[in-house]
Structures are given as structure tokens and as C-alpha cells.
Design a protein around this motif. Sequence first.
Motif, PDB file in Angstrom:
ATOM      1  N   PHE A 225      -0.344 -21.155   0.592  1.00 34.82           N
ATOM      2  CA  PHE A 225      -1.531 -21.940   0.935  1.00 34.82           C
ATOM      3  C   PHE A 225      -2.700 -21.640  -0.002  1.00 34.82           C
ATOM      4  CE2 PHE A 225       0.267 -22.289   5.410  1.00 34.82           C
ATOM      5  CZ  PHE A 225       0.575 -23.636   5.273  1.00 34.82           C
ATOM      6  N   PHE A 226      -2.950 -20.355  -0.266  1.00 37.18           N
ATOM      7  CA  PHE A 226      -4.082 -19.979  -1.119  1.00 37.18           C
ATOM      8  C   PHE A 226      -3.905 -20.462  -2.558  1.00 37.18           C
ATOM      9  CE2 PHE A 226      -5.193 -16.019   1.646  1.00 37.18           C
ATOM     10  CZ  PHE A 226      -5.751 -16.867   2.602  1.00 37.18           C
ATOM     11  N   SER A 227      -2.656 -20.638  -2.971  1.00 36.71           N
ATOM     12  CA  SER A 227      -2.400 -21.035  -4.361  1.00 36.71           C
ATOM     13  C   SER A 227      -3.008 -22.400  -4.677  1.00 36.71           C
ATOM     14  CB  SER A 227      -0.895 -21.072  -4.639  1.00 36.71           C
ATOM     15  OG  SER A 227      -0.261 -22.113  -3.900  1.00 36.71           O
ATOM     16  N   ALA A 228      -3.224 -23.209  -3.643  1.00 37.58           N
ATOM     17  CA  ALA A 228      -3.811 -24.536  -3.852  1.00 37.58           C
ATOM     18  C   ALA A 228      -5.251 -24.441  -4.352  1.00 37.58           C
ATOM     19  CB  ALA A 228      -3.766 -25.340  -2.555  1.00 37.58           C
ATOM     20  N   LEU A 229      -5.866 -23.273  -4.189  1.00 36.86           N
ATOM     21  CA  LEU A 229      -7.241 -23.074  -4.634  1.00 36.86           C
ATOM     22  C   LEU A 229      -7.326 -22.740  -6.118  1.00 36.86           C
ATOM     23  CD1 LEU A 229      -8.507 -20.901  -1.629  1.00 36.86           C
ATOM     24  CD2 LEU A 229      -8.792 -23.361  -1.947  1.00 36.86           C
ATOM     25  N   LEU A 230      -6.168 -22.462  -6.731  1.00 36.11           N
ATOM     26  CA  LEU A 230      -6.163 -22.082  -8.141  1.00 36.11           C
ATOM     27  C   LEU A 230      -6.274 -23.304  -9.042  1.00 36.11           C
ATOM     28  CD1 LEU A 230      -3.268 -19.453  -8.069  1.00 36.11           C
ATOM     29  CD2 LEU A 230      -5.690 -18.964  -8.442  1.00 36.11           C
TER      30      LEU A 230
ATOM     31  N   LEU B 128      -0.043 -28.151  -4.476  1.00 39.73           N
ATOM     32  CA  LEU B 128       0.762 -27.733  -3.328  1.00 39.73           C
ATOM     33  C   LEU B 128       1.463 -28.963  -2.770  1.00 39.73           C
ATOM     34  CD1 LEU B 128       1.464 -25.310  -1.526  1.00 39.73           C
ATOM     35  CD2 LEU B 128      -0.492 -25.898  -0.103  1.00 39.73           C
ATOM     36  N   TYR B 129       2.805 -28.956  -2.815  1.00 34.19           N
ATOM     37  CA  TYR B 129       3.591 -30.088  -2.317  1.00 34.19           C
ATOM     38  C   TYR B 129       4.202 -29.754  -0.961  1.00 34.19           C
ATOM     39  CZ  TYR B 129       3.208 -32.115  -6.996  1.00 34.19           C
ATOM     40  OH  TYR B 129       2.727 -32.645  -8.162  1.00 34.19           O
TER      41      TYR B 129
END
Length: 305
Positions: free
Chosen positions: A113-118, A123-124
Amino acid sequence: MTTTPSPHVRATIIGTIAILLWALLALFTTWAKGIPPFQLLALTFFIAFVSGFILLACKGRSSFKSLKQKPIVWIVSVGGLFGYHLFYFIALHNAPAVEASLIAYLWPLLIVFFSALLPGEKLYWFHVAGTLIGLAGAVLIVTKGQSLSWNTDHYMGYLAAIACALTWSGYSVLNRKFKEVPSDAVTGFCGATALLGLVFHLGTETWVPPTETQWLAILALGLGPVGLAFFVWDYGTKHGEIQVLGALSYGAPLLSTLLLVAVGLAQASWTIAIACLLIVGGALLASAKMLKPADAPKGTAIASK
């Protein structure tokens, strides 16, 4: 005709080595049973530091420049390495092990979930679905298919477990911001973590002289699950598919349980078999894009930056 994996895929494979090494954690820790937590932490990270230092020396004097990093890099990295273990120990001390471990093991899902902030990450649906399926498998492994017993009297332990999950997932994702920092710098972070572990040990525990078996277990931990694992995880989270690494991380408790079964310290069951199907299936689903790099996802990303 064989195709060479892209640097992104290669970094993901390297990061996966950490998950394989963490699968050995439970077995080696069982052999080191009786050693106080912070003493074990200090000793294992010291071994990781020494082994990393030797490798730096073999590379040449210039390689030690990797230890000179900005304060924020040290804060995030040492905070991740030591903070995770600190909160985990507090959680186990203040809550039942099953519930505490389950909450702490939310970190792979949080990484996804946090990776979408990078920047540049998308995020799929298959990332989320695969990780949730892996989480279901991890729940079966940790609970052994039995019900959980939540008690408000253990709220301190639950909060510490949440902090544990947030610390490791936050560190793993923030690590992406420091791509320019070479993984050799992890040597210094391990040394600082060992020092903090020693401080907490001296302040809260009594030294227990390890036996020969315990020393071997400590050495194995320091070289593998607590040593090399953090170096390859550092590289993988900086340069690989971080969502895939998050989903694959649920393979660690599964492989750990299978290893304990193999050496006779745990029994095989249908629960483990179902968990195996869930975790492997979830990992394959989350890896859909990486396994078929030529086929771009047709769906819209549910989150991106």
C-alpha cells in the motif's frame, strides 16, 4: 533464445534472497533459545557488522566511503533495523505471541500500500489481491487454523506490534528514496544497531554465557537472517519491484514452518498445505506484471504517483 533479466527483475530476485534467509530465522533462534533478546540482537548484528567490515576491507580503502551518509539516511536505516526488533520484543512481552506476531506481520501488506506513495510507482489490483491472499495464508500459518483471543488488557502489546509493522514497512518503502546509497552502507547500520542492542541489554537484561550450540546459532543468525538478508533486502527495495517483494514476504513464515517440519520441530497438517497454496498463489498473482513484462496491465492503476 534466452533473455537476460532486466536490472529491475534482477534486483527483485536479489531481494527475494532475504525472504529465503528469514525463513531460517525461527530454526536458528530455536537453537539459540535461552539467550536474552537484546543480547542476541547485539551479538548477531555485531557479527553482521564484522562480516560486512571484512568485505569492505577486501574491496579496498575507498569502499569505506559508503559509510559516510547523511544523518537522515542513518536515522531511517538504523531506526528500521533496531526499531522493528525493539517494538517486536515489546509486543511479545505484552501480548500473546500469536496475536502479536500476526499484527506485526502486516508489514508486507503495508509495503504494498505504501509503495503507491513513491514517485513513478503504480499499484494495481493484482498487487493488492495477491498480497491479501498471502496474508490469509500467513494467518493460517501463525494461528494454526485456530481462533484468536483478543484481550484489551494486552493493548500495549498490540500497539507495539502495530508500531513494529509500520516501522519495517515504512523503512522498506522510504529506502527507495535513497537509491544512491550503496548497500555496503548497511555495514554501518548493523554496527549502530548492535551498539543500541548492547545498551538495551546492559540496561534491562543479565548476560547469559552462550553454550557451543548457542554460539553456532548466533553465528549462523549473524551471517544469514540478520546479516546478508539485510544487505540484499536493501538492494531489492531500492532497485526492484517493491510490491512483488512485499507479496513474496509472506513466503517467509511458510518456508520457516516447512523447515521446522522437515527437522521434526513441527508437524505437517492440512492447514500448512492450504496456507502453502494461498501464499504461493498470492505471490504469483502479485508478480503478474513482472512475470509477463511484455504485457502491460490493461486495467487502470488503483493508485499511482
